[in-house]
Design a protein around this motif. Structure first.
Motif, short mmCIF file in Angstrom:
data_model
loop_
_atom_site.label_atom_id
_atom_site.label_comp_id
_atom_site.label_asym_id
_atom_site.label_seq_id
_atom_site.Cartn_x
_atom_site.Cartn_y
_atom_site.Cartn_z
N SER A 192 6.66 7.45 -8.48
CA SER A 192 5.78 7.79 -7.35
C SER A 192 4.37 7.26 -7.57
N GLN B 89 4.47 3.55 -6.93
CA GLN B 89 4.51 3.30 -5.49
C GLN B 89 3.14 3.51 -4.85
N LYS B 90 2.42 4.53 -5.30
CA LYS B 90 1.06 4.74 -4.78
C LYS B 90 0.19 3.52 -5.06
N ARG C 65 1.19 0.42 -5.58
CA ARG C 65 1.67 -0.68 -4.74
C ARG C 65 1.15 -0.56 -3.31
N ASN C 66 1.08 0.67 -2.80
CA ASN C 66 0.65 0.92 -1.43
C ASN C 66 -0.86 1.08 -1.29
N LYS C 67 -1.58 0.82 -2.38
CA LYS C 67 -3.04 0.93 -2.40
C LYS C 67 -3.52 2.35 -2.07
N ASP C 68 -2.70 3.32 -2.43
CA ASP C 68 -3.02 4.74 -2.24
C ASP C 68 -3.76 5.20 -3.49
#
Length: 69
Positions: free
Chosen positions: A31, A34-35, A37-40
């Motif tokens: 997770s 993924q954050k 990767r998503n620029k979160d």
């Protein structure tokens, strides 16, 4: 608003830490990856600490605050 100043996954890979290694060795969770990767930027301070340690950087080298209206 806080943004990433660098491509964290690219920088980690350049330092020998690919995503498979990070997951298998439980350094960063899927997770969290993924954050990134998503620029979160809603990472925990613990995760930011791990990233900074692995990259030998300060938090200000990794993230930046941009004032928004």
């Amino acid at each position: 608003m806080i943004i990433f100043k660098i491509d964290i996954l690219k920088a980690l890979k350049e330092n020998g830490y690919n995503t498979t290694y990070l997951r298998k060795n439980k350094i960063l969770s899927e997770s969290t990856i993924q954050k990134i990767r998503n620029k979160d930027t809603s990472l925990t301070l613990k995760n930011l600490d791990v990233i900074c340690s692995m990259l030998e950087m300060q938090p200000g080298d990794v993230v930046e605050f941009i004032k928004t209206e």
